[in-house]
Design an enzyme around this catalytic site. Structure first.
Site, PDB file in Angstrom:
ATOM      1  N   ARG A 214       0.828  -1.212   0.000  1.00 49.21           N
ATOM      2  CA  ARG A 214       0.000   0.000   0.000  1.00 49.21           C
ATOM      3  C   ARG A 214       0.864   1.264   0.000  1.00 49.21           C
ATOM      4  O   ARG A 214       0.465   2.300  -0.531  1.00 49.21           O
ATOM      5  CB  ARG A 214      -0.978   0.005   1.178  1.00 49.21           C
ATOM      6  CG  ARG A 214      -0.335  -0.068   2.536  1.00 49.21           C
ATOM      7  CD  ARG A 214      -1.378   0.001   3.647  1.00 49.21           C
ATOM      8  NE  ARG A 214      -0.791  -0.335   4.924  1.00 49.21           N
ATOM      9  CZ  ARG A 214      -1.202   0.144   6.085  1.00 49.21           C
ATOM     10  NH1 ARG A 214      -2.219   0.992   6.125  1.00 49.21           N
ATOM     11  NH2 ARG A 214      -0.626  -0.222   7.206  1.00 49.21           N
TER      12      ARG A 214
ATOM     13  N   SER B 219      -5.120   5.042   5.609  1.00 53.17           N
ATOM     14  CA  SER B 219      -4.884   3.586   5.555  1.00 53.17           C
ATOM     15  C   SER B 219      -4.579   3.095   4.153  1.00 53.17           C
ATOM     16  O   SER B 219      -3.816   2.158   3.976  1.00 53.17           O
ATOM     17  CB  SER B 219      -6.101   2.831   6.077  1.00 53.17           C
ATOM     18  OG  SER B 219      -6.342   3.163   7.418  1.00 53.17           O
TER      19      SER B 219
ATOM     20  N   GLU C 128     -19.295   2.900   0.580  1.00 52.19           N
ATOM     21  CA  GLU C 128     -18.548   2.289  -0.531  1.00 52.19           C
ATOM     22  C   GLU C 128     -19.418   2.080  -1.770  1.00 52.19           C
ATOM     23  O   GLU C 128     -18.926   2.157  -2.897  1.00 52.19           O
ATOM     24  CB  GLU C 128     -17.958   0.946  -0.092  1.00 52.19           C
ATOM     25  CG  GLU C 128     -16.907   1.039   1.011  1.00 52.19           C
ATOM     26  CD  GLU C 128     -17.508   1.197   2.404  1.00 52.19           C
ATOM     27  OE1 GLU C 128     -18.748   1.054   2.546  1.00 52.19           O
ATOM     28  OE2 GLU C 128     -16.749   1.469   3.352  1.00 52.19           O
TER      29      GLU C 128
ATOM     30  N   PHE D 112     -14.545  -4.394   1.826  1.00 50.96           N
ATOM     31  CA  PHE D 112     -15.633  -3.453   1.535  1.00 50.96           C
ATOM     32  C   PHE D 112     -15.698  -3.128   0.038  1.00 50.96           C
ATOM     33  O   PHE D 112     -16.783  -2.946  -0.519  1.00 50.96           O
ATOM     34  CB  PHE D 112     -15.461  -2.179   2.365  1.00 50.96           C
ATOM     35  CG  PHE D 112     -15.243  -2.473   3.823  1.00 50.96           C
ATOM     36  CD1 PHE D 112     -16.102  -3.333   4.503  1.00 50.96           C
ATOM     37  CD2 PHE D 112     -14.171  -1.948   4.507  1.00 50.96           C
ATOM     38  CE1 PHE D 112     -15.898  -3.636   5.838  1.00 50.96           C
ATOM     39  CE2 PHE D 112     -13.958  -2.246   5.851  1.00 50.96           C
ATOM     40  CZ  PHE D 112     -14.819  -3.094   6.520  1.00 50.96           C
TER      41      PHE D 112
ATOM     42  N   HIS E 198      -5.426  -3.985   2.415  1.00 47.59           N
ATOM     43  CA  HIS E 198      -5.914  -4.866   3.485  1.00 47.59           C
ATOM     44  C   HIS E 198      -6.559  -6.135   2.953  1.00 47.59           C
ATOM     45  O   HIS E 198      -7.607  -6.581   3.434  1.00 47.59           O
ATOM     46  CB  HIS E 198      -6.856  -4.108   4.431  1.00 47.59           C
ATOM     47  CG  HIS E 198      -6.155  -3.009   5.193  1.00 47.59           C
ATOM     48  ND1 HIS E 198      -5.561  -1.940   4.560  1.00 47.59           N
ATOM     49  CD2 HIS E 198      -5.943  -2.832   6.516  1.00 47.59           C
ATOM     50  CE1 HIS E 198      -5.021  -1.142   5.457  1.00 47.59           C
ATOM     51  NE2 HIS E 198      -5.224  -1.660   6.653  1.00 47.59           N
TER      52      HIS E 198
ATOM     53  N   ASP F 248      -7.044  -6.695  13.629  1.00 49.15           N
ATOM     54  CA  ASP F 248      -8.433  -6.239  13.449  1.00 49.15           C
ATOM     55  C   ASP F 248      -9.406  -7.412  13.335  1.00 49.15           C
ATOM     56  O   ASP F 248     -10.608  -7.272  13.544  1.00 49.15           O
ATOM     57  CB  ASP F 248      -8.562  -5.356  12.198  1.00 49.15           C
ATOM     58  CG  ASP F 248      -8.246  -3.898  12.514  1.00 49.15           C
ATOM     59  OD1 ASP F 248      -8.050  -3.582  13.699  1.00 49.15           O
ATOM     60  OD2 ASP F 248      -8.199  -3.091  11.568  1.00 49.15           O
TER      61      ASP F 248
ATOM     62  N   ARG G  26      -1.771  -4.925   3.960  1.00 52.01           N
ATOM     63  CA  ARG G  26      -1.507  -3.955   5.018  1.00 52.01           C
ATOM     64  C   ARG G  26      -0.050  -3.952   5.485  1.00 52.01           C
ATOM     65  O   ARG G  26       0.581  -2.902   5.504  1.00 52.01           O
ATOM     66  CB  ARG G  26      -2.419  -4.222   6.222  1.00 52.01           C
ATOM     67  CG  ARG G  26      -2.282  -3.175   7.314  1.00 52.01           C
ATOM     68  CD  ARG G  26      -2.997  -3.564   8.606  1.00 52.01           C
ATOM     69  NE  ARG G  26      -2.317  -4.636   9.313  1.00 52.01           N
ATOM     70  CZ  ARG G  26      -1.301  -4.452  10.172  1.00 52.01           C
ATOM     71  NH1 ARG G  26      -0.860  -3.237  10.420  1.00 52.01           N
ATOM     72  NH2 ARG G  26      -0.729  -5.468  10.774  1.00 52.01           N
TER      73      ARG G  26
END
Lengths: 278, 313
Positions: free
Chosen positions: B8, B35, B56, B81, B107, B115, B165
């Site tokens: 990322r 993020s 989203e 998402f 992610h 998480d 991530r």
């Protein structure tokens, strides 16, 4: 002939096409097409800045039929504007046709984007309006949504984003005919109070009779004057408008008129034109 | 082990470069600017960056609308998402309309870590792969990420690019032979072929070294493009080795393992073992702990290789 009568005749023509197309197809959504006919006629034959000979003209106004099941009325308006031959309307919903059961930009000239999975068209319209703002273009974006459609959560995500980004180049029209497939919207899943909801989401609202041509035109010019926020025209309409035995009959949401019914409907619509012409 | 860089982070950097070059590049995120690292683009090009909030579905629709007005759109959120919550918007507004939207999700997989399962996408590849016109890419490291993002921005039509991530090893220090739609061999070997994507490529290369010490010669192939799948390299590898292993940070159904299986079954069936998550959800933990628990380590690939070799006979 004055502008108002000429637009009434245009809308009547769209209604005749809707009846013929759906009867020929043996399926489709005549009820919500008929309720939107006056609005769509005003858009295509008066309000929209568009060029049927150049459907991709970058500065064109955009129209998105978010309630995509009403595409017979859109196809009729596109054909009568010159995007494709009127004879092609008879191919609606048939295999190989450019006129799909719901609008498809990859098949039909003049269709901006695929729509009719409810709630999606209004988000696309927000994107178009945002593009206009980025490029400082003067084109406007119009999106027609259904009253049942606003039960979709995505509509409210879109509503929030349009006012957040102050999209005053966006004008939604709510075809408020009060009926959805399973019955009256108030009984199925009430979206009321509608006007207050849009107001609280930061939109300018105009409430009109969606079959009154001067009121429709006036609402569109009002919307153009609004700065800093999007406008929604809440158009009170009658599902099945223009055909006595189809008006407010919930079954005609997604059922085509039978051959005999179509004949009777066309007679009624043609009689209406004769009266205006005299 | 060399440098560690999160894919990322590479995405955030290359996006700024591409923003300079492509004035019609517009970036959207859904309350995840930091993020997803799209915040770098946001501060460089504030007029072409839009935060769409935690919404989203609308973000994907807005992306489609922007793209219909000749914008190149990057829409970025977490993988679960982007592909799960907004699946039908990606399907209809973006893919069906065939618009120039690049869904770049961070992610992906269980390496999300602490998480937990709600935020760990282990089904995203199988959600994106069957969409007509969609291209699906899972870069293996930071270097390949930059090339994949560049290729996506420079190629018309919808893309799904899956990033991760945590910081992961850089495999391609100097150059990377990435080509959209092509797999490529990193080691030579005639005993078994190991196809891997994303962070599992590193695990596959580690496994290859250990196997070689034990006398097993494996060819490791980077299959960063999962769709369109490079059928030629799969068939060639199957013919050369007669035994295939796939490795992905994803359910073994619907992703790389399925794509390779389909090609083999239709063209040149050979024994195959799939390394990946076996029909269960993830949980909280460090990425390392989770990789161990869910069978995504080099050792798991080695065992799969030995098993497939036994089946080969």
């Amino acid at each position: 002939m004055d502008k108002i009568t000429s637009l009434k005749i245009r809308a009547n023509q769209l209604r005749q096409d809707v009846i013929e197309m759906t009867a020929e197809a043996g399926s489709g959504h005549p009820g919500g097409s008929l309720s939107a006919a006056d609005i769509v006629a005003c858009l295509y034959f008066e309000v929209l800045r568009h060029n049927p000979k150049n459907p991709k003209w970058p500065d064109r106004d955009r129209f998105v039929l978010s309630k995509g099941h009403a595409c017979p009325v859109l196809y009729s308006a596109l054909a009568r504007s010159g995007y494709f031959p009127v004879e092609e309307l008879r191919t609606l919903r048939k295999i190989g046709s450019r006129l799909q059961g719901h609008p498809d930009n990859r098949k039909t000239p003049g269709v901006e984007i695929c729509s009719g999975s409810l709630g999606q068209g209004i988000s696309a319209a927000v994107g178009m309006a945002l593009a206009g703002k980025i490029d400082k273009k003067s084109f406007r974006v119009y999106v027609l949504i259904g009253d049942g459609e606003i039960e979709e959560g995505q509509v409210w995500e879109a509503a929030m984003s349009a006012s957040h980004y102050k999209l005053d180049n966006l004008c939604a029209i709510l075809d408020y005919n009060g009926l959805q497939i399973d019955g009256p919207i108030r009984k199925v899943m009430s979206p009321e109070p509608i006007k207050e909801k849009w107001l609280s989401f930061g939109w300018h609202t105009v409430e009109i009779d969606g079959h009154n041509i001067p009121e429709i035109l006036d609402a569109f010019s009002q919307a153009k004057q609004v700065k800093g926020k999007p406008t929604i025209i809440i158009a009170h309409t009658t599902k099945g408008k223009g055909v006595s035995f189809m008006e407010n009959v919930v079954e005609f949401h997604g059922k085509a008129p039978a051959k005999e019914e179509a004949k009777k409907a066309l007679e009624e619509l043609r009689e209406e034109v004769r009266q205006w012409e005299n | 082990m060399g440098k560690l860089i999160a894919t990322r982070d590479a995405f955030g950097e290359v996006l700024v470069e591409l923003g300079e070059r492509y004035k019609n590049l517009v970036v959207l995120t859904a309350d995840l600017a930091e993020s997803t690292r799209t915040n770098k683009f946001a501060s460089r090009f504030p007029d072409r960056f839009f935060n769409m909030g935690i919404a989203e579905q609308n973000m994907m629709g807005v992306a489609a609308g922007l793209a219909s007005c000749d914008k190149i759109v990057v829409a970025s959120s977490f993988a679960i998402f982007s592909t799960g919550r907004a699946w039908e918007q990606v399907r209809y507004s973006i893919c069906h309309s065939y618009l120039n939207v690049k869904v770049v999700a961070t992610h992906g997989g269980i390496s999300v870590g602490e998480d937990g399962s709600s935020h760990q996408a282990t089904e995203d590849l199988s959600l994106m792969r069957p969409l007509p016109g969609m291209r699906v890419v899972v870069p293996a490291d930071a270097t390949e990420t930059k090339l994949a993002i560049r290729a996506a921005v420079e190629t018309d039509g919808p893309f799904y690019i899956r990033l991760g991530r945590p910081k992961i090893p850089v495999i391609f220090e100097d150059s990377c032979p990435f080509q959209l739609g092509k797999g490529y061999r990193l080691t030579e070997g005639e005993d078994v072929a190991i196809f891997a994507c994303g962070v599992m490529l590193y695990q596959a290369l580690e496994a290859e070294k250990n196997l070689r010490r034990e006398g097993v010669k494996a060819q490791v192939i980077n299959m960063s493009t999962i769709k369109p799948i490079d059928t030629q390299i799969i068939i060639e590898a199957a013919k050369a080795t007669g035994a295939v292993v796939t490795a992905e940070e994803h359910q073994v159904t619907g992703g790389l393992g399925s794509a390779v299986s389909e090609v083999l079954a239709e063209n040149f069936p050979v024994p195959l073992e799939r390394v990946g998550i076996k029909d269960r959800f993830g949980e909280s933990g460090t990425p390392e702990e989770l990789f161990k628990k869910y069978g995504l380590t080099a050792r798991d690939i080695e065992e799969a290789a030995k098993k497939v070799l036994r089946r080969k006979g």
